[in-house]
Design an enzyme around this catalytic site. Structure first.
Site, mmCIF file in Angstrom:
data_model
loop_
_atom_site.group_PDB
_atom_site.id
_atom_site.type_symbol
_atom_site.label_atom_id
_atom_site.label_comp_id
_atom_site.label_asym_id
_atom_site.label_seq_id
_atom_site.Cartn_x
_atom_site.Cartn_y
_atom_site.Cartn_z
ATOM 1 N N SER A 12 0.878 -0.886 0.045
ATOM 2 C CA SER A 12 0.091 -0.122 0.026
ATOM 3 C C SER A 12 0.885 1.231 0.328
ATOM 4 O O SER A 12 0.631 2.171 -0.564
ATOM 5 C CB SER A 12 -1.201 0.423 1.165
ATOM 6 O OG SER A 12 -0.672 -0.024 2.361
ATOM 7 N N ASN A 13 2.389 1.040 0.379
ATOM 8 C CA ASN A 13 2.922 2.315 0.639
ATOM 9 C C ASN A 13 3.503 2.823 -0.725
ATOM 10 O O ASN A 13 3.861 3.523 -0.921
ATOM 11 C CB ASN A 13 4.124 2.029 1.250
ATOM 12 C CG ASN A 13 3.028 2.198 3.184
ATOM 13 O OD1 ASN A 13 3.502 3.308 3.068
ATOM 14 N ND2 ASN A 13 3.208 1.323 3.781
ATOM 15 N N ILE A 96 15.998 -7.411 7.336
ATOM 16 C CA ILE A 96 17.053 -6.324 7.851
ATOM 17 C C ILE A 96 18.084 -6.263 6.997
ATOM 18 O O ILE A 96 18.914 -7.788 6.853
ATOM 19 C CB ILE A 96 18.421 -6.888 8.851
ATOM 20 C CG1 ILE A 96 16.711 -6.631 9.942
ATOM 21 C CG2 ILE A 96 19.221 -6.176 9.779
ATOM 22 C CD1 ILE A 96 16.982 -8.240 11.929
ATOM 23 N N HIS A 114 9.031 3.430 8.414
ATOM 24 C CA HIS A 114 9.082 2.700 9.951
ATOM 25 C C HIS A 114 8.119 3.537 10.754
ATOM 26 O O HIS A 114 8.154 4.363 10.674
ATOM 27 C CB HIS A 114 10.402 3.133 10.714
ATOM 28 C CG HIS A 114 10.354 2.083 11.871
ATOM 29 N ND1 HIS A 114 10.366 0.251 11.724
ATOM 30 C CD2 HIS A 114 9.857 2.073 13.281
ATOM 31 C CE1 HIS A 114 10.055 -0.068 12.877
ATOM 32 N NE2 HIS A 114 9.564 0.571 13.890
#
Ligand code: GRF
Length: 201
Positions: A12-13, A96, A114
């Site tokens: 969605s981002n 990461i 974040h």
């Protein structure tokens, strides 16, 4: 300017970034989308926008007897050699990034989104942990940020941050909704701000 976006989930981002490049709010082209999960719906969003997609699966590398470093190198080289973007955006990338990975990006042009304020809830499940802390009366609000990526998880220099209120009436779902809505705005503003900095340098 060009952008490559890394995703793991619904995207969605990513969609917010795609929409912003199409409506002129974000003056850049998204030239590639990379996912670590073949089934990530974000890949479908990229395809619908005509953006080249790649999926690189750590599991597949492991099944072929390769290592996490091999996986990191493959993703890094894909970005740094094949696409060579001005900006790399992590939009829900659930791996990461190691120092070895980041060594491929000496221009420090990697940005992460974040769903917490700097130093508050680094790492996974940040929204759940914020909601928990609110219920324990430890915090009154939470927030989101976009930051430059360094080898320390969610610890790089903050590009933009924004508080997000938590209401007494909130459930985890209503808080997540409010956070994701705010994320869709900050990721666009953060990408533009970082690009302005990178291309001015
Ligand atoms: C976002 O909340 C992002 O901050 C977190 O993972 C989520 C990704 O959501 N790292 P989407 O895949 O962009 O919808």
């Amino acid at each position: 300017p060009t952008i490559v976006v890394l995703i793991s989930g619904s995207g969605s981002n990513l969609q917010a970034l795609i929409d912003a490049t199409q409506n002129g709010q974000l003056k850049a082209n998204i030239i590639g989308v990379i996912s670590n999960r073949q089934k990530a719906y974000g890949l479908e969003r990229a395809r619908q926008a005509g953006i080249p997609t790649e999926s690189v699966s750590l599991k597949r590398f492991k099944d072929e007897g390769k290592t996490r470093e091999d996986f990191d190198d493959a993703v890094a080289l894909l970005i740094a050699e094949k696409y060579r973007p001005d900006l790399v955006v992590l939009a829900g990338w659930m791996h990461i990034l190691s120092p070895r990975f980041l060594a491929h990006f000496p221009r420090d042009n990697v940005m992460n989104l974040h769903p917490a304020l700097p130093g508050q809830f680094d790492g996974a499940h940040a929204i759940d942990r914020a909601f928990e802390a609110f219920q324990q009366g430890q915090i009154k609000e939470t927030g989101i940020m976009v930051h430059k990526v360094i080898a320390d998880v969610d610890r790089g220099q903050v590009i933009l941050q924004q508080p997000v209120p938590i209401l007494e009436s909130d459930t985890l779902a209503t808080l997540e909704d409010r956070i994701h809505t705010a994320e869709h705005q900050i990721i666009v503003r953060g990408a533009q701000a970082f690009l302005d900095e990178l291309t001015a340098a």
